[in-house]
Design an enzyme around this catalytic site. Structure first.
Site, PDB file in Angstrom:
ATOM      1  N   ASP A 141      -7.449  -4.859   4.098  1.00 22.64           N
ATOM      2  CA  ASP A 141      -8.017  -5.462   2.890  1.00 22.64           C
ATOM      3  C   ASP A 141      -9.364  -6.091   3.183  1.00 22.64           C
ATOM      4  OD1 ASP A 141      -6.956  -8.023   0.510  1.00 22.64           O
ATOM      5  OD2 ASP A 141      -8.081  -6.154   0.228  1.00 22.64           O
ATOM      6  N   LYS A 144     -14.574  -2.285   3.003  1.00 25.98           N
ATOM      7  CA  LYS A 144     -13.981  -0.983   2.674  1.00 25.98           C
ATOM      8  C   LYS A 144     -14.512   0.128   3.584  1.00 25.98           C
ATOM      9  CE  LYS A 144     -12.141  -3.707  -0.002  1.00 25.98           C
ATOM     10  NZ  LYS A 144     -10.956  -4.399   0.589  1.00 25.98           N
ATOM     11  N   ASP A 169      -5.407  -1.674   0.651  1.00 30.00           N
ATOM     12  CA  ASP A 169      -5.745  -2.132  -0.696  1.00 30.00           C
ATOM     13  C   ASP A 169      -7.056  -1.469  -1.139  1.00 30.00           C
ATOM     14  OD1 ASP A 169      -6.644  -5.275  -2.298  1.00 30.00           O
ATOM     15  OD2 ASP A 169      -5.559  -3.541  -3.067  1.00 30.00           O
ATOM     16  N   ASN A 170      -7.282  -1.391  -2.458  1.00 29.14           N
ATOM     17  CA  ASN A 170      -8.577  -0.996  -3.036  1.00 29.14           C
ATOM     18  C   ASN A 170      -9.026   0.428  -2.752  1.00 29.14           C
ATOM     19  OD1 ASN A 170      -9.224  -4.122  -1.733  1.00 29.14           O
ATOM     20  ND2 ASN A 170      -9.114  -3.797  -3.949  1.00 29.14           N
ATOM     21  N   GLU A 199      -6.813  -6.249  -9.218  1.00 28.30           N
ATOM     22  CA  GLU A 199      -6.200  -7.564  -9.455  1.00 28.30           C
ATOM     23  C   GLU A 199      -6.735  -8.239 -10.729  1.00 28.30           C
ATOM     24  OE1 GLU A 199      -7.379  -6.527  -6.525  1.00 28.30           O
ATOM     25  OE2 GLU A 199      -8.915  -7.842  -5.734  1.00 28.30           O
TER      26      GLU A 199
END
Ligand SMILES: Nc1ncc2ncn(CCCCCNC(=O)c3cc(-c4ccc(F)cc4)cc(O)c3O)c2n1
Ligand SMILES: [Mg+2]
Length: 214
Positions: A141, A144, A169-170, A199
């Protein structure tokens, strides 16, 4: 003088959450982010997917890359078995200082070790510094564009074993295209996409769960 968003988030935890009750800390941060200010925690919707993966893996060793204010750190640690250890890496000293106080408020100081510095520097030192053999679960997380190089680094450092689970995540927003391309096409991983939302918003995002096959 002006406070920072992490400072305001910590204040919300100290105002609304019960000391020693991790789930009330998670709830207080979600409430703050829904009612007051958006922040880049994994959040409640993706958090439920995270909970189900943590419960399924029941890990003894966890690595989290990117602590921020320790929302996911506390969320994961609240589900770990008694002797499990979670190591979380945070690059930004201010965020790390806030995260330590959130972890303390949740009463999870003995399960969580927060390490300050960039993932690229620390991953090669995990074995010697923390006596870690391999990680059962890794939660990605952080930056990126570091997901892919750090995954390759963890492979090279022998930190993954047959069955280790990576949860990223993401993968849609902000997105990690090079990581997805690699992990979904590599014969060394079995991947699964859990569709969700960024989120506290209606924007599409999701978590990619990948099992290392050895
Ligand atoms: N290498 C290394 N080692 C250790 C480290 N510790 C921290 N860092 C730096 C990480 C800085 C934060 C990373 N997280 C995100 O950037 C993030 C962003 C959004 C987002 C934002 C705006 C939008 F409009 C939409 C979505 C949403 C998310 O859920 C995110 O997680 C490290 N780096
Ligand atoms: Mg995130």
């Amino acid at each position: 003088t002006q406070t920072t968003r992490p400072q305001r988030m910590l204040a919300a935890v100290q105002k609304s959450a019960t000391r020693g009750d991790p789930r009330s800390v998670v709830k207080a941060i979600d409430q703050f982010c829904r009612q007051k200010e958006w922040a880049m925690n994994v959040g409640d919707e993706k958090g439920c997917i995270l909970d189900s993966v943590v419960t399924e893996v029941n890990p003894a060793t966890v690595l989290e890359l990117g602590t921020y204010c320790a929302y996911s750190t506390v969320r994961i640690a609240s589900l770990l078995p008694p002797d499990a250890k979670l190591i979380t890496l945070e690059f930004n000293p201010h965020n790390a200082a806030i995260a330590r106080q959130v972890i303390a408020w949740a009463g999870l100081g003995d399960k969580i070790q927060l390490v300050e510095g960039p993932s690229g520097d620390w991953i090669p030192k995990m074995k010697e510094k923390f006596g870690i053999e391999t990680f059962d679960l890794v939660f990605l997380d952080h930056w990126k564009d570091r997901y892919l190089p750090d995954t390759k680094l963890m492979e090279e450092c022998g930190l993954l074993r047959k069955g280790s689970v990576l949860l990223a995540d993401n993968v849609i927003c902000p997105g990690t295209p090079d990581y997805l391309e690699y992990i979904r096409n590599s014969p060394r991983y079995k991947s699964q996409y859990f569709r969700s939302h960024l989120e506290y918003t209606k924007v599409e995002d999701g978590l990619e769960k990948s099992v290392f096959l050895g």
